[in-house]
Scaffold this active site. Structure first.
Site, PDB file in Angstrom:
ATOM      1  N   ASP A 233      -1.822  -2.010  -4.061  1.00  0.00           N
ATOM      2  CA  ASP A 233      -3.233  -1.989  -3.663  1.00  0.00           C
ATOM      3  C   ASP A 233      -3.823  -0.605  -3.901  1.00  0.00           C
ATOM      4  O   ASP A 233      -3.096   0.398  -3.899  1.00  0.00           O
ATOM      5  CB  ASP A 233      -3.360  -2.294  -2.156  1.00  0.00           C
ATOM      6  CG  ASP A 233      -3.131  -3.775  -1.823  1.00  0.00           C
ATOM      7  OD1 ASP A 233      -3.033  -4.598  -2.741  1.00  0.00           O
ATOM      8  OD2 ASP A 233      -3.066  -4.077  -0.612  1.00  0.00           O
ATOM      9  N   MET A 234      -5.139  -0.555  -4.036  1.00  0.00           N
ATOM     10  CA  MET A 234      -5.801   0.757  -4.142  1.00  0.00           C
ATOM     11  C   MET A 234      -6.493   1.061  -2.817  1.00  0.00           C
ATOM     12  O   MET A 234      -7.166   0.205  -2.242  1.00  0.00           O
ATOM     13  CB  MET A 234      -6.811   0.748  -5.292  1.00  0.00           C
ATOM     14  CG  MET A 234      -7.355   2.116  -5.619  1.00  0.00           C
ATOM     15  SD  MET A 234      -6.089   3.372  -5.939  1.00  0.00           S
ATOM     16  CE  MET A 234      -5.659   3.023  -7.648  1.00  0.00           C
TER      17      MET A 234
ATOM     18  N   ARG B 143      -5.601  -5.569 -10.999  1.00  0.00           N
ATOM     19  CA  ARG B 143      -6.513  -6.364 -10.169  1.00  0.00           C
ATOM     20  C   ARG B 143      -7.833  -5.581 -10.101  1.00  0.00           C
ATOM     21  O   ARG B 143      -7.824  -4.402  -9.758  1.00  0.00           O
ATOM     22  CB  ARG B 143      -5.965  -6.548  -8.754  1.00  0.00           C
ATOM     23  CG  ARG B 143      -6.975  -7.232  -7.818  1.00  0.00           C
ATOM     24  CD  ARG B 143      -6.651  -6.992  -6.340  1.00  0.00           C
ATOM     25  NE  ARG B 143      -5.405  -7.590  -5.943  1.00  0.00           N
ATOM     26  CZ  ARG B 143      -4.643  -7.103  -4.944  1.00  0.00           C
ATOM     27  NH1 ARG B 143      -5.026  -6.027  -4.280  1.00  0.00           N
ATOM     28  NH2 ARG B 143      -3.515  -7.687  -4.624  1.00  0.00           N
TER      29      ARG B 143
ATOM     30  N   ARG C 257     -12.376  -3.635   8.049  1.00  0.00           N
ATOM     31  CA  ARG C 257     -12.988  -3.619   6.704  1.00  0.00           C
ATOM     32  C   ARG C 257     -13.603  -4.976   6.369  1.00  0.00           C
ATOM     33  O   ARG C 257     -14.633  -5.046   5.703  1.00  0.00           O
ATOM     34  CB  ARG C 257     -11.956  -3.220   5.639  1.00  0.00           C
ATOM     35  CG  ARG C 257     -11.570  -1.748   5.694  1.00  0.00           C
ATOM     36  CD  ARG C 257     -10.872  -1.287   4.423  1.00  0.00           C
ATOM     37  NE  ARG C 257      -9.586  -1.922   4.218  1.00  0.00           N
ATOM     38  CZ  ARG C 257      -8.424  -1.488   4.726  1.00  0.00           C
ATOM     39  NH1 ARG C 257      -8.391  -0.404   5.491  1.00  0.00           N
ATOM     40  NH2 ARG C 257      -7.299  -2.113   4.473  1.00  0.00           N
TER      41      ARG C 257
ATOM     42  N   LYS D 240       0.869  -1.181   0.000  1.00  0.00           N
ATOM     43  CA  LYS D 240       0.000   0.000   0.000  1.00  0.00           C
ATOM     44  C   LYS D 240       0.903   1.227   0.000  1.00  0.00           C
ATOM     45  O   LYS D 240       1.840   1.309   0.789  1.00  0.00           O
ATOM     46  CB  LYS D 240      -0.889   0.013   1.242  1.00  0.00           C
ATOM     47  CG  LYS D 240      -2.016  -0.985   1.180  1.00  0.00           C
ATOM     48  CD  LYS D 240      -2.974  -0.816   2.337  1.00  0.00           C
ATOM     49  CE  LYS D 240      -4.226  -1.658   2.147  1.00  0.00           C
ATOM     50  NZ  LYS D 240      -3.966  -3.085   1.903  1.00  0.00           N
TER      51      LYS D 240
END
Ligand SMILES: Cc1cc2nc3c(=O)[nH]c(=O)nc-3n(C[C@H](O)[C@H](O)[C@H](O)COP(=O)(O)OP(=O)(O)OC[C@H]3O[C@@H](n4cnc5c(N)ncnc54)[C@H](O)[C@@H]3O)c2cc1C
Length: 305
Positions: A131-132, A183, A287, A97
């Site tokens: 990752d977003m 992804r 999350r 990240k």
């Protein structure tokens, strides 16, 4: 919906994050979704996944880092992970990240840190997925990715898009021009209706549209979901378009739908499992609860055992 927002709100509370990292309840609370606190536990989890035909992606848990020194620790951790993958021979790449590498301190710092990890992965023939995160850093994440992709190959570094964002179809089209390995996921953060579809059915419809664009691109992408409807739509589209099973992979999170992972792997689909580990488990864990509030009961039951 209210529960989801509340859980995601709680996931962002710094005080609770710090408390959780120090608090000793780790094992009992988190074992379902998190492989362990240290790299050896993650390696053991990945060996088991490899044995049932799944590849993996390491995620050293941490995000929204505010100290430069801490970003250095994260880089070292990932360099160690890449070395351990080679030493052990396990089938895994890594996910990072950018806020873990300092994106919210200084994008230049995050770029330099990520570059060190991508360079090492490229040298080893491995792959780094960026990752977003929340929509406040979407553009900054894409910008850093594009700089890295200009210096490294298609098979060295990739990115993530989230079907809940309105902008995602345009982003995917632009990224494919480079091209980029992507992804696709639905998106796990709390986004306002100005930037993201508020209704699940629209998020799902966009997921299918973006999936079709990705699969038609001829680039190897990751279709990340546990949703049987999204998986069926993907298989269906691939079959109709004569796109082989080797042309893409499915991806799922550690601890969710093991049955479906095994089934897809048995059927000959690429199946990659995202394996988080580390002591900064709190926001990731929250999350996962937000995605399925029924998980709260699962966690509470475990606490009583
Ligand atoms: C490999 C991978 C990488 C990801 N990377 C990112 C990222 O970089 N950025 C980002 O924003 N998000 C990321 N996500 C999370 C993603 O955005 C979704 O929040 C998450 O995958 C849930 O969406 P879903 O597609 O599974 O569909 P949903 O419609 O949410 O769920 C479909 C079904 O899957 C099962 N399920 C889903 N979530 C859970 C859960 N937590 N616990 C138990 N069962 C569950 C349930 O049976 C549910 O009915 C990633 C997900 C995966 C699988």
């Amino acid at each position: 919906m209210l529960t989801r927002s509340a859980l995601i709100y709680l996931s962002r509370q710094e005080g609770l994050k710090e408390f959780a990292a120090k608090f000793g309840l780790f094992k009992k609370l988190t074992t379902r979704f998190i492989a362990g606190e240290n790299i050896e536990e993650a390696i053991a989890a990945i060996r088991e996944l490899n044995a049932i035909g799944c590849t993996a992606s390491f995620d050293h848990l941490n995000e929204s880092v505010t100290g430069v020194e801490e970003t250095e620790t994260e880089v070292r951790e990932y360099l160690n992970v890449l070395a351990r993958i080679d030493e052990t021979g396990i089938a895994s790449n890594v996910s990072i990240k950018l806020t873990q590498f300092g994106l919210e301190i200084d994008p230049e710092l995050a770029y330099r840190n990520a570059r060190r990890v991508v360079e090492d992965a490229a040298r080893r023939g491995n792959f780094v997925r960026i990752d977003m995160e929340g929509s406040n850093v979407t553009q900054a994440t894409i910008d850093v990715f594009k700089r890295l992709r200009a210096e490294f190959g298609l098979d060295d570094v990739g990115i993530v898009v989230q079907s809940y964002l309105y902008r995602t179809m345009d982003d995917a089209r632009e990224l494919l021009k480079i091209p980029a390995r992507i992804r696709l996921c639905k998106g796990a953060y709390n986004e306002p209706p100005e930037v993201a579809y508020p209704d699940k059915k629209d998020v799902d419809a966009n997921y299918v549209r973006v999936m079709q664009l990705l699969l038609s691109s001829g680039v190897y992408h990751g279709i990340a979901t546990h949703d049987p409807k999204m998986i069926e739509a993907t298989r269906d589209f691939a079959e109709r378009q004569d796109i082989g099973k080797e042309a893409f992979e499915f991806q799922m999170l550690y601890g969710i739908r093991r049955d479906l992972k095994e089934q897809l792997a048995r059927e000959g689909y690429g199946m990659r499992v995202y394996v988080p580990y580390g002591k900064h488990w709190y926001p990731y864990f929250m999350r996962r609860l937000a995605e399925r509030p029924a998980n709260i009961w699962f966690v509470l039951k475990n606490l009583w055992k």
